[in-house]
Design a protein around this motif. Structure first.
Motif, short mmCIF file in Angstrom:
data_model
loop_
_atom_site.label_atom_id
_atom_site.label_comp_id
_atom_site.label_asym_id
_atom_site.label_seq_id
_atom_site.Cartn_x
_atom_site.Cartn_y
_atom_site.Cartn_z
N MET A 90 115.08 109.60 27.30
CA MET A 90 114.86 108.16 27.33
C MET A 90 116.13 107.36 27.06
O MET A 90 116.45 106.40 27.76
N GLN A 91 116.91 107.76 26.04
CA GLN A 91 118.12 106.99 25.74
C GLN A 91 119.13 107.06 26.89
O GLN A 91 119.85 106.10 27.14
N SER A 92 119.15 108.17 27.61
CA SER A 92 120.04 108.28 28.76
C SER A 92 119.65 107.29 29.85
O SER A 92 120.51 106.64 30.46
N TYR A 93 118.34 107.15 30.10
CA TYR A 93 117.88 106.16 31.07
C TYR A 93 118.23 104.74 30.62
O TYR A 93 118.61 103.89 31.43
N LEU A 94 118.12 104.48 29.32
CA LEU A 94 118.45 103.16 28.81
C LEU A 94 119.95 102.88 28.92
O LEU A 94 120.37 101.77 29.27
N ASP A 95 120.77 103.88 28.60
CA ASP A 95 122.22 103.71 28.73
C ASP A 95 122.60 103.40 30.17
O ASP A 95 123.44 102.53 30.43
N LEU A 96 121.99 104.12 31.11
CA LEU A 96 122.29 103.88 32.52
C LEU A 96 121.82 102.51 32.95
O LEU A 96 122.52 101.82 33.71
N TYR A 97 120.65 102.08 32.45
CA TYR A 97 120.15 100.75 32.81
C TYR A 97 121.10 99.67 32.31
O TYR A 97 121.44 98.75 33.07
N VAL A 98 121.53 99.76 31.07
CA VAL A 98 122.43 98.75 30.51
C VAL A 98 123.76 98.74 31.26
O VAL A 98 124.31 97.68 31.56
N TYR A 99 124.26 99.93 31.60
CA TYR A 99 125.51 100.00 32.35
C TYR A 99 125.36 99.32 33.70
O TYR A 99 126.19 98.48 34.09
N PHE A 100 124.31 99.66 34.45
CA PHE A 100 124.10 99.05 35.76
C PHE A 100 123.80 97.55 35.65
O PHE A 100 124.18 96.77 36.53
N PHE A 101 123.13 97.14 34.58
CA PHE A 101 122.86 95.72 34.36
C PHE A 101 124.17 94.94 34.30
O PHE A 101 124.32 93.89 34.93
N ARG A 102 125.13 95.46 33.55
CA ARG A 102 126.43 94.79 33.41
C ARG A 102 127.23 94.86 34.71
O ARG A 102 127.93 93.92 35.08
N VAL A 103 127.13 96.01 35.40
CA VAL A 103 127.85 96.16 36.66
C VAL A 103 127.36 95.12 37.67
O VAL A 103 128.16 94.46 38.34
N LYS A 104 126.05 94.96 37.81
CA LYS A 104 125.50 94.00 38.77
C LYS A 104 125.76 92.57 38.32
O LYS A 104 125.99 91.69 39.15
N ARG A 105 125.75 92.34 37.02
CA ARG A 105 126.03 91.00 36.50
C ARG A 105 127.43 90.53 36.86
O ARG A 105 127.66 89.35 37.18
N ASP A 106 128.39 91.45 36.85
CA ASP A 106 129.80 91.09 37.06
C ASP A 106 130.28 91.40 38.47
O ASP A 106 131.50 91.50 38.71
N ASP A 107 129.36 91.55 39.43
CA ASP A 107 129.73 92.01 40.77
C ASP A 107 130.74 91.09 41.46
O ASP A 107 131.63 91.57 42.17
N GLU A 108 130.64 89.79 41.27
CA GLU A 108 131.57 88.87 41.94
C GLU A 108 132.99 89.04 41.40
O GLU A 108 133.96 88.88 42.13
N ARG A 109 133.10 89.36 40.14
CA ARG A 109 134.43 89.54 39.54
C ARG A 109 134.97 90.95 39.77
O ARG A 109 136.18 91.14 39.89
N TRP A 110 134.08 91.92 39.83
CA TRP A 110 134.48 93.33 39.96
C TRP A 110 133.44 94.02 40.81
O TRP A 110 132.35 94.35 40.33
N PRO A 111 133.70 94.25 42.12
CA PRO A 111 132.70 94.85 43.02
C PRO A 111 132.07 96.10 42.41
O PRO A 111 132.77 97.00 41.94
N LYS A 112 130.75 96.15 42.45
CA LYS A 112 130.02 97.13 41.66
C LYS A 112 130.28 98.58 42.07
O LYS A 112 130.41 99.44 41.20
N ILE A 113 130.35 98.88 43.37
CA ILE A 113 130.54 100.27 43.78
C ILE A 113 131.92 100.76 43.34
O ILE A 113 132.04 101.87 42.80
N ALA A 114 132.94 99.96 43.55
CA ALA A 114 134.29 100.36 43.12
C ALA A 114 134.34 100.57 41.62
O ALA A 114 135.00 101.49 41.12
N ARG A 115 133.63 99.73 40.88
CA ARG A 115 133.63 99.85 39.42
C ARG A 115 132.96 101.14 38.98
O ARG A 115 133.46 101.83 38.07
N VAL A 116 131.84 101.50 39.60
CA VAL A 116 131.14 102.72 39.20
C VAL A 116 131.97 103.95 39.55
O VAL A 116 132.09 104.88 38.74
N VAL A 117 132.56 103.98 40.74
CA VAL A 117 133.38 105.14 41.12
C VAL A 117 134.56 105.27 40.16
O VAL A 117 134.88 106.39 39.72
N ARG A 118 135.19 104.18 39.83
CA ARG A 118 136.31 104.22 38.88
C ARG A 118 135.85 104.80 37.54
O ARG A 118 136.55 105.62 36.93
N HIS A 119 134.68 104.39 37.09
CA HIS A 119 134.15 104.89 35.82
C HIS A 119 133.92 106.40 35.89
O HIS A 119 134.27 107.13 34.95
#
Length: 336
Positions: free
Chosen positions: A295-324
């Protein structure tokens, strides 16, 4: 000249819609077509992300990786793999490794384009069967890749601190592990339900932490959220008694409302965290039957993706995830 006076050349409007490469593509062998498809995807990714292969991403984000065995830097280049991935040899201990050794992408045999497709689907919490079919990988591989994502974001929330106005609440989900073996699920709020403590501030910084079973105690709220709220913030909550520990120990301003869905003041004041709880519930419902231990792994991934999508205009989400994924030192270890 055909009837009607048209020559049938490129000046013919009907011919302008024809694809000049259709014949060429149709004449390719399966192996040639696969190679062409890979080349097209690589170019598409270079235009979108700035790199088209895992080797190019590693060269960009891990140009001088430390030795995974002894931690020493300054390794010398030692050729390249068949996929073009740079190999290295440690000057201190002699260990040979690649630019992706020690990351969740280590030993990945699929091209970057397949990973990008999987990431796009994961951002929308697509089921594993859908991910496997769309990415043309096996269900087992899709499961493994999801757990590679889990490994990459493990502990991701540890450094998140909520500031300013901070809203907190709890949601409850069934612990499917307790209902196995014919044991019936209890109705209402019971100790059979997992409690998830959530928080969000005015910047839309989110936190979601597993907080034991049933109604949370002061100690459990302290452990779950105590380190995530900055001193001096204003805590907005629904008068849950356990929230008081955050106010006292973090020197917070206390703003509380009685939980009453008929009270417009309560609904307006708690709208942000209530919406966040609804989003999180919809996400978790996609994975009904998950192992509660994850469960905590699913929550960690949700929070990470939440922030990634929130900041997409400043930092394109796919590039950010691959970099991570390329930069984070984490390994997936199969339990089988």
């Amino acid at each position: 000249i055909p009837p009607g006076g048209r020559s049938g050349g490129w000046d013919d409007p009907a011919m302008k819609h024809a694809n000049p490469y259709s014949g060429l593509v149709g004449s390719l062998t399966p192996a040639e077509f696969e190679a062409l498809s890979d080349a097209v995807e690589e170019r598409r990714l270079r235009e979108e992300l700035g790199f088209g292969t895992l080797a190019e991403a590693a060269e960009l984000y891990r140009p001088d990786p430390a030795c995974p065995e002894c931690g020493e830097g300054g390794a010398r280049r030692d050729g390249a793999s068949a996929s073009g991935l740079q190999r290295w040899r440690c000057r201190a201990c002699g260990t040979r490794f690649t630019s992706l050794t020690g990351t969740v992408l280590e030993n990945c045999k699929k091209p970057l384009a397949t990973w990008v497709s999987f990431i796009r689907l994961a951002l929308f919490a697509a089921p594993l069967d859908a991910c496997a079919e769309a990415c043309r990988i096996s269900h087992q591989t899709a499961w493994e890749w999801r757990h590679r994502l889990f490994a990459a974001v493990e502990g991701y929330q540890d450094r998140i601190v909520l500031r300013g106005r901070v809203w907190v609440d709890e949601i409850y989900v069934d612990d499917v592990g307790l209902s196995k073996g014919g044991r019936p699920r209890k109705r209402g709020l019971s100790k059979d339900k997992l409690c998830i403590a959530v928080g969000i501030d005015a910047r839309k910084e989110p936190v979601a932490v597993v907080c034991g079973h049933g109604k949370p105690s002061t100690a459990r709220i302290r452990a779950a959220l105590g380190g995530h709220v900055a001193e001096g913030a204003t805590l907005v909550h629904d008068r849950e008694r356990a929230h008081g520990v955050l106010v006292r120990e973090n020197s917070l301003e206390d703003e509380s409302y009685k939980a009453d869905v008929r009270d417009p003041a309560y609904l307006e004041a708690m709208e942000l965290v209530n919406n966040f709880c609804s989003w999180l519930k919809r996400y978790l419902w996609r994975f009904t039957g998950m192992d509660p231990a994850n469960m905590q792994s699913y929550l960690d991934l949700y929070v990470y993706f939440f922030r990634v999508k929130r900041d997409d205009e400043r930092w394109p989400k796919i590039a950010r995830v691959v970099r991570h994924l390329v930069m984070t030192e984490a390994r997936f270890r199969s339990s089988t």
